[in-house]
Scaffold this motif. Structure first.
Motif, PDB file in Angstrom:
ATOM      1  N   ARG A  25      47.306  39.175  35.773  1.00 26.80           N
ATOM      2  CA  ARG A  25      47.110  38.047  34.867  1.00 26.80           C
ATOM      3  C   ARG A  25      47.227  36.707  35.608  1.00 26.80           C
ATOM      4  N   LEU A  26      48.170  36.604  36.530  1.00 19.57           N
ATOM      5  CA  LEU A  26      48.319  35.346  37.267  1.00 19.57           C
ATOM      6  C   LEU A  26      47.122  35.117  38.185  1.00 19.57           C
ATOM      7  N   THR A  27      46.611  36.190  38.762  1.00 20.59           N
ATOM      8  CA  THR A  27      45.412  36.067  39.600  1.00 20.59           C
ATOM      9  C   THR A  27      44.238  35.547  38.777  1.00 20.59           C
ATOM     10  N   GLU A  28      44.034  36.150  37.609  1.00 19.51           N
ATOM     11  CA  GLU A  28      42.938  35.712  36.736  1.00 19.51           C
ATOM     12  C   GLU A  28      43.122  34.254  36.313  1.00 19.51           C
ATOM     13  N   HIS A  29      44.349  33.901  35.957  1.00 21.71           N
ATOM     14  CA  HIS A  29      44.630  32.526  35.525  1.00 21.71           C
ATOM     15  C   HIS A  29      44.370  31.540  36.670  1.00 21.71           C
ATOM     16  N   GLY A  30      44.819  31.908  37.867  1.00 22.10           N
ATOM     17  CA  GLY A  30      44.632  31.030  39.012  1.00 22.10           C
ATOM     18  C   GLY A  30      43.175  30.853  39.386  1.00 22.10           C
ATOM     19  N   GLN A  31      42.394  31.920  39.300  1.00 19.63           N
ATOM     20  CA  GLN A  31      40.972  31.812  39.629  1.00 19.63           C
ATOM     21  C   GLN A  31      40.249  30.886  38.655  1.00 19.63           C
ATOM     22  N   ARG A  32      40.664  30.926  37.379  1.00 21.85           N
ATOM     23  CA  ARG A  32      40.060  30.022  36.399  1.00 21.85           C
ATOM     24  C   ARG A  32      40.526  28.584  36.615  1.00 21.85           C
ATOM     25  N   LEU A  33      41.814  28.416  36.818  1.00 25.96           N
ATOM     26  CA  LEU A  33      42.379  27.069  36.953  1.00 25.96           C
ATOM     27  C   LEU A  33      41.869  26.369  38.213  1.00 25.96           C
ATOM     28  N   LEU A  34      41.855  27.097  39.303  1.00 24.98           N
ATOM     29  CA  LEU A  34      41.476  26.497  40.585  1.00 24.98           C
ATOM     30  C   LEU A  34      39.987  26.619  40.874  1.00 24.98           C
ATOM     31  N   MET A  35      39.302  27.403  40.020  1.00 22.83           N
ATOM     32  CA  MET A  35      37.883  27.696  40.267  1.00 22.83           C
ATOM     33  C   MET A  35      37.684  28.262  41.663  1.00 22.83           C
ATOM     34  N   ASP A  36      38.562  29.212  41.987  1.00 25.46           N
ATOM     35  CA  ASP A  36      38.550  29.826  43.320  1.00 25.46           C
ATOM     36  C   ASP A  36      38.699  31.338  43.139  1.00 25.46           C
ATOM     37  N   ARG A  37      37.606  32.044  43.348  1.00 22.70           N
ATOM     38  CA  ARG A  37      37.650  33.497  43.141  1.00 22.70           C
ATOM     39  C   ARG A  37      38.458  34.219  44.208  1.00 22.70           C
ATOM     40  N   HIS A  38      38.825  33.506  45.274  1.00 25.36           N
ATOM     41  CA  HIS A  38      39.612  34.125  46.340  1.00 25.36           C
ATOM     42  C   HIS A  38      41.118  34.047  46.076  1.00 25.36           C
ATOM     43  N   PHE A  39      41.506  33.292  45.037  1.00 29.71           N
ATOM     44  CA  PHE A  39      42.938  33.191  44.736  1.00 29.71           C
ATOM     45  C   PHE A  39      43.448  34.542  44.228  1.00 29.71           C
ATOM     46  N   THR A  40      44.509  35.055  44.866  1.00 30.42           N
ATOM     47  CA  THR A  40      45.081  36.347  44.443  1.00 30.42           C
ATOM     48  C   THR A  40      46.596  36.326  44.602  1.00 30.42           C
ATOM     49  N   VAL A  41      47.237  37.085  43.741  1.00 30.95           N
ATOM     50  CA  VAL A  41      48.664  37.366  43.859  1.00 30.95           C
ATOM     51  C   VAL A  41      48.822  38.866  43.705  1.00 30.95           C
ATOM     52  N   SER A  42      49.451  39.510  44.679  1.00 31.75           N
ATOM     53  CA  SER A  42      49.585  40.970  44.637  1.00 31.75           C
ATOM     54  C   SER A  42      50.819  41.378  43.839  1.00 31.75           C
ATOM     55  N   ALA A  43      50.811  42.634  43.378  1.00 33.81           N
ATOM     56  CA  ALA A  43      51.975  43.167  42.672  1.00 33.81           C
ATOM     57  C   ALA A  43      53.190  43.186  43.600  1.00 33.81           C
ATOM     58  N   ARG A  44      52.944  43.451  44.875  1.00 36.21           N
ATOM     59  CA  ARG A  44      54.033  43.459  45.859  1.00 36.21           C
ATOM     60  C   ARG A  44      54.692  42.086  45.958  1.00 36.21           C
ATOM     61  N   THR A  45      53.863  41.039  45.944  1.00 36.23           N
ATOM     62  CA  THR A  45      54.404  39.680  45.993  1.00 36.23           C
ATOM     63  C   THR A  45      55.205  39.379  44.735  1.00 36.23           C
ATOM     64  N   TRP A  46      54.684  39.764  43.574  1.00 36.67           N
ATOM     65  CA  TRP A  46      55.412  39.498  42.330  1.00 36.67           C
ATOM     66  C   TRP A  46      56.762  40.208  42.331  1.00 36.67           C
ATOM     67  N   ARG A  47      56.794  41.455  42.798  1.00 38.77           N
ATOM     68  CA  ARG A  47      58.071  42.173  42.844  1.00 38.77           C
ATOM     69  C   ARG A  47      59.064  41.462  43.758  1.00 38.77           C
ATOM     70  N   ARG A  48      58.574  40.906  44.864  1.00 31.08           N
ATOM     71  CA  ARG A  48      59.466  40.146  45.743  1.00 31.08           C
ATOM     72  C   ARG A  48      60.011  38.920  45.017  1.00 31.08           C
ATOM     73  N   TRP A  49      59.147  38.272  44.241  1.00 29.61           N
ATOM     74  CA  TRP A  49      59.597  37.093  43.495  1.00 29.61           C
ATOM     75  C   TRP A  49      60.713  37.447  42.515  1.00 29.61           C
ATOM     76  N   GLU A  50      60.656  38.657  41.944  1.00 27.98           N
ATOM     77  CA  GLU A  50      61.695  39.051  40.998  1.00 27.98           C
ATOM     78  C   GLU A  50      62.914  39.651  41.688  1.00 27.98           C
ATOM     79  N   GLY A  51      62.883  39.741  43.002  1.00 32.41           N
ATOM     80  CA  GLY A  51      64.003  40.279  43.756  1.00 32.41           C
ATOM     81  C   GLY A  51      65.050  39.226  44.059  1.00 32.41           C
ATOM     82  N   GLY A  52      65.964  39.599  44.936  1.00 30.26           N
ATOM     83  CA  GLY A  52      67.075  38.716  45.253  1.00 30.26           C
ATOM     84  C   GLY A  52      66.717  37.549  46.144  1.00 30.26           C
ATOM     85  N   CYS A  53      65.602  37.642  46.890  1.00 28.11           N
ATOM     86  CA  CYS A  53      65.174  36.557  47.778  1.00 28.11           C
ATOM     87  C   CYS A  53      63.736  36.180  47.437  1.00 28.11           C
TER      88      CYS A  53
END
Length: 414
Positions: A25-53
């Motif tokens: 969902r964040l990838t889709e939102h970012g591609q629309r907002l930035l008008m950049d189809r190359h914008f991506t956020v991976s599930a691995r990155t999101w899990r890191r964001w929800e981790g301790g660091c």
């Protein structure tokens, strides 16, 4: 339970049930907002964001998160990097910058001042305060001290307009030490223009004192700025000038000049000179017995000269030799020297990368990133940027990706 509960709660609030769904969902939102189809956020990155660091996302990703979740990353459990300001606070940043510049202007008290009696006891007062500032710098970092120390220098400058005799000479000595400390604080804050200005103030007041060891100390301070600028030949010139009157200087200043000259030699690729100069300084170290309140890092810092040698080795690309030295040095660094420890860890990690040990570099770098975020030291962020460049051969490997994602939290803009 995830340690970053703030982000997890925000995800669930908008109906993103899993990390995978949130990343999509964040990838889709970012591609629309930035008008950049190359914008991506991976599930691995999101899990890191929800981790301790969780670290800190790139600037455009921070904007996308805000647009999608209605809150800035700093309010969602992310580690706010030094210098980050919300877009709506940019105007306030301009005001802050003006105030920062006005602090530098405080070095010069304009016009005549009314004559006043200057008690000689003020010299001891300023010297005691100076020692406290040195200790506070180890814990606070530069930004919280610049205003206080420069204001005290301004007071010394004002008192010098009226002081006479030994009181005047004592205030000149104190003034040089205060100006040197402000110059260091600016240097650590990453403002080399401000640092160079205050190093010039140090040089002026040292010359006015007519004390050879203060003049030598001021020249070494100038050389430190040139080291950060990567100008090895200028470093050598300044240190050689300082050492011309070495017979008239206390051993401490000679130690400082020799070790700084070794940094100049490392910048010009002369490993033989590095070892010779550090060894000469080491031979002088037992003779350092003055009671001067400034320049005492060589006595206060464990393994001071080996720290300089290891730093020079790292700059020369001698990865294995540098790693071996840092392994020994870091065992003697106390917990109270947290900021110094962070710098040493970053240099240690870079040496490991240069030695072809990316996994070791990653493990060493982790605590350094946290310390850099806490202390807001531009010097440490610069060291981590050097590590980032050293890790480029592994940038596509998992260890390289992990490290580079974490380093982005504090190195963005360097």
């Amino acid at each position: 339970m995830s340690r970053n509960d703030a982000l997890r709660a925000a995800r669930l609030r908008v109906g993103w049930r899993t990390a995978e769904q949130a990343a999509t969902r964040l990838t889709e939102h970012g591609q629309r907002l930035l008008m950049d189809r190359h914008f991506t956020v991976s599930a691995r990155t999101w899990r890191r964001w929800e981790g301790g660091c969780p670290g800190w996302p790139p600037e455009e990703t921070a904007l996308v998160i805000h647009d999608a979740l209605g809150r800035w990353p700093e309010d969602l459990g992310f580690t706010t990097p030094p210098g980050w300001l919300r877009p709506e606070r940019q105007e306030g940043e301009q005001v802050t910058r003006c105030a920062f510049v006005s602090v530098t202007a405080a070095a010069l008290v304009p016009g005549p001042v009314s004559p006043q009696y200057v008690d000689p006891a003020l010299i001891g007062y300023f010297e005691q305060q100076l020692e406290g500032h040195y200790r506070a710098d180890m814990f606070l970092g530069p930004h919280d001290l610049i205003g206080t120390v420069s204001a005290q220098y301004q007071l010394i400058d004002k008192l010098l307009r009226s002081a006479q005799g030994e009181t005047r000479r004592g205030l000149l000595r104190a003034g040089a030490a205060y100006a040197a400390l402000v110059g260091w604080l600016y240097q650590d804050a990453g403002d080399l223009n401000g640092a160079a200005f205050w190093r010039g103030v140090t040089q002026e007041i040292a010359l006015r004192s007519r004390e050879p060891h203060l003049v030598g100390y001021a020249l070494v301070n100038q050389a430190q700025v040139r080291t950060d600028l990567g100008d090895g030949h200028a470093v050598l010139d300044l240190c050689e000038a300082a050492l011309e009157n070495s017979s008239r200087m206390v051993p401490k200043v000679r130690v400082m000049a020799l070790q700084q000259q070794a940094h100049g030699a490392s910048l010009t690729g002369d490993r033989t000179a590095v070892d010779r100069l550090i060894d000469q300084a080491n031979a002088l170290l037992p003779q350092v017995d003055d009671d001067l309140p400034w320049g005492n890092a060589c006595r206060r810092t464990p393994a001071y000269l080996e720290v300089q040698r290891a730093t020079c080795y790292g700059r020369l690309g001698l990865g294995h030799e540098a790693v071996s030295l840092w392994d020994q040095i870091l065992t003697s660094v106390p917990d109270t020297a947290r900021r110094d420890r962070g710098v040493y860890l970053a240099r240690h990690a870079t040496a490991a990368a240069n030695a072809g040990e990316p996994e070791q570099a990653w493990e060493i770098a982790r605590p350094a990133v946290q310390i850099a975020a806490e202390t807001r030291s531009a010097r440490m962020r610069g060291e981590l940027s050097t590590l980032q460049r050293a890790m480029r051969p592994w940038q596509d490997a998992p260890v390289g990706q992990d490290l580079l994602e974490t380093l982005a939290d504090v190195t963005e803009g360097n």
